[in-house]
Design a protein around this motif. Structure first.
Motif, mmCIF file in Angstrom:
data_model
loop_
_atom_site.group_PDB
_atom_site.id
_atom_site.type_symbol
_atom_site.label_atom_id
_atom_site.label_comp_id
_atom_site.label_asym_id
_atom_site.label_seq_id
_atom_site.Cartn_x
_atom_site.Cartn_y
_atom_site.Cartn_z
ATOM 1 N N TYR B 33 32.723 35.748 52.983
ATOM 2 C CA TYR B 33 32.665 36.831 52.006
ATOM 3 C C TYR B 33 32.472 36.245 50.612
ATOM 4 O O TYR B 33 33.025 35.192 50.285
ATOM 5 C CB TYR B 33 33.976 37.619 51.982
ATOM 6 N N TYR B 35 33.259 37.637 46.705
ATOM 7 C CA TYR B 35 33.892 38.647 45.861
ATOM 8 C C TYR B 35 33.740 38.229 44.412
ATOM 9 O O TYR B 35 33.497 37.060 44.098
ATOM 10 C CB TYR B 35 35.386 38.780 46.197
ATOM 11 N N GLN B 37 35.772 38.818 40.610
ATOM 12 C CA GLN B 37 36.981 39.340 39.989
ATOM 13 C C GLN B 37 36.894 39.245 38.480
ATOM 14 O O GLN B 37 36.686 38.159 37.922
ATOM 15 C CB GLN B 37 38.221 38.591 40.485
ATOM 16 N N PRO B 43 39.847 41.722 43.317
ATOM 17 C CA PRO B 43 38.552 41.232 43.774
ATOM 18 C C PRO B 43 37.656 42.384 44.220
ATOM 19 O O PRO B 43 38.099 43.306 44.907
ATOM 20 C CB PRO B 43 38.924 40.324 44.950
ATOM 21 N N PHE B 45 34.186 43.423 46.206
ATOM 22 C CA PHE B 45 33.299 42.946 47.272
ATOM 23 C C PHE B 45 31.844 42.839 46.814
ATOM 24 O O PHE B 45 31.321 43.725 46.133
ATOM 25 C CB PHE B 45 33.378 43.913 48.453
ATOM 26 N N TYR B 48 28.954 40.138 52.689
ATOM 27 C CA TYR B 48 29.646 39.628 53.866
ATOM 28 C C TYR B 48 28.622 39.049 54.827
ATOM 29 O O TYR B 48 27.620 39.699 55.136
ATOM 30 C CB TYR B 48 30.425 40.762 54.519
ATOM 31 N N LEU B 91 34.636 34.589 43.799
ATOM 32 C CA LEU B 91 35.496 34.092 44.865
ATOM 33 C C LEU B 91 34.757 34.124 46.196
ATOM 34 O O LEU B 91 34.052 35.082 46.509
ATOM 35 C CB LEU B 91 36.744 34.964 44.989
ATOM 36 N N GLU B 101 42.812 38.154 58.535
ATOM 37 C CA GLU B 101 42.986 37.619 57.193
ATOM 38 C C GLU B 101 41.863 36.666 56.804
ATOM 39 O O GLU B 101 41.380 35.878 57.610
ATOM 40 C CB GLU B 101 44.344 36.938 57.043
ATOM 41 N N ALA B 102 41.452 36.782 55.558
ATOM 42 C CA ALA B 102 40.450 35.905 54.987
ATOM 43 C C ALA B 102 41.137 34.915 54.057
ATOM 44 O O ALA B 102 42.117 35.255 53.400
ATOM 45 C CB ALA B 102 39.409 36.721 54.226
ATOM 46 N N PHE B 103 40.605 33.714 54.009
ATOM 47 C CA PHE B 103 41.181 32.647 53.196
ATOM 48 C C PHE B 103 40.218 32.351 52.053
ATOM 49 O O PHE B 103 39.038 32.090 52.280
ATOM 50 C CB PHE B 103 41.416 31.403 54.063
ATOM 51 N N PHE B 104 40.765 32.387 50.854
ATOM 52 C CA PHE B 104 39.943 32.285 49.663
ATOM 53 C C PHE B 104 39.874 30.862 49.129
ATOM 54 O O PHE B 104 40.829 30.085 49.248
ATOM 55 C CB PHE B 104 40.497 33.186 48.558
ATOM 56 N N GLY B 105 38.754 30.569 48.486
ATOM 57 C CA GLY B 105 38.643 29.366 47.684
ATOM 58 C C GLY B 105 39.258 29.600 46.313
ATOM 59 O O GLY B 105 39.770 30.686 46.012
ATOM 60 N N GLN B 106 39.179 28.577 45.465
ATOM 61 C CA GLN B 106 39.808 28.667 44.140
ATOM 62 C C GLN B 106 38.945 29.436 43.147
ATOM 63 O O GLN B 106 39.408 29.780 42.072
ATOM 64 C CB GLN B 106 40.117 27.261 43.603
#
Lengths: 112, 113
Positions: B33, B35, B37, B43, B45, B48, B91, B101-106
């Motif tokens: 994904y 996103y 912000q 965030p 969208f 995807y 993001l 659940e999705a895991f985000f980068g920094q």
């Protein structure tokens, strides 16, 4: 159209007490809900989730409650610790959806 | 452990320029994904991917934005003719299969001046 809403932009709690963060949603097709925690200059970190077939999920100090009839969920943190100070985002997704819908976040400050 | 990695972490560009933002997802995650912000917002969208294909690009604000994931792993978000309103944190997140659940980068903080 904000489908996920967090109406409290900020919350302050004393260390050791309970923090309760609230989230409301409008889309009855949402069936999976998540809470993310975000520190400044970092990406959101997954915290806890709940499926719509449950009304409660617990993981250590964190518990999420889901009230489907009210389209409301909440995150309870007990006891609150100073390291919990962060922005908390509520998110939701449908079973056929391709995107997570996020709220605007609640900034939690835990006072030592 | 190898989480989601985004580069660069910060990017300052002049209005009108072209930028590319890169995302390395968690190995084996098929869902990816993007996103965006803005300050004080959650965030938002953008797009995807499931594997190599863009399964949903309904969040891309206009045709200046484009993203690719040619081999089903690394993804690049491309923004043409940048505008000051494009300034935000971009993001990237990955998920094993979507719908969990999705895991985000920094994130990449983009500033258009």
């Amino acid at each position: 159209d904000q489908q996920v809403k967090q109406n409290s932009p900020s919350l302050s709690v004393q260390e050791g007490r309970i923090s309760i963060l609230n989230c409301d949603y409008t889309n009855s097709m949402f069936d999976y809900f998540l809470w993310y925690k975000k520190y400044p200059a970092e990406g959101p970190t997954f915290l806890i989730s709940i499926s719509s077939i449950k009304d409660k999920n617990e993981d250590g100090r964190f518990t999420v409650f889901l009230n489907k009839s009210a389209k409301h969920l909440s995150l309870h943190i007990v006891p609150s610790q100073p390291g919990d100070s962060a922005v908390y985002f509520c998110a939701a997704i449908t079973d056929t959806g391709n995107q997570f819908y996020f709220g605007t976040g609640t900034s939690l400050t835990v006072i030592p | 452990g190898a989480g989601v990695s985004q580069t660069p972490s910060n990017k300052v560009t002049e209005k009108g320029k072209y930028v590319e933002l890169r995302c390395d997802p968690i190995s084996g995650h098929t869902a990816l994904y993007w996103y965006r912000q803005s300050l004080g917002q959650g965030p938002e969208f953008l797009i995807y991917f499931q594997g190599t294909g863009a399964a949903d690009d309904s969040g891309l604000p206009n045709d200046r934005f484009f993203a690719v994931r040619p081999e089903g792993s690394v993804s690049t978000l491309k923004i043409q003719r940048t505008e000051r309103g494009d300034s935000a944190v971009y993001l990237c997140a990955s998920s094993p299969d979507g719908n969990t659940e999705a895991f985000f980068g920094q994130g990449t903080r983009l500033t258009v001046v």
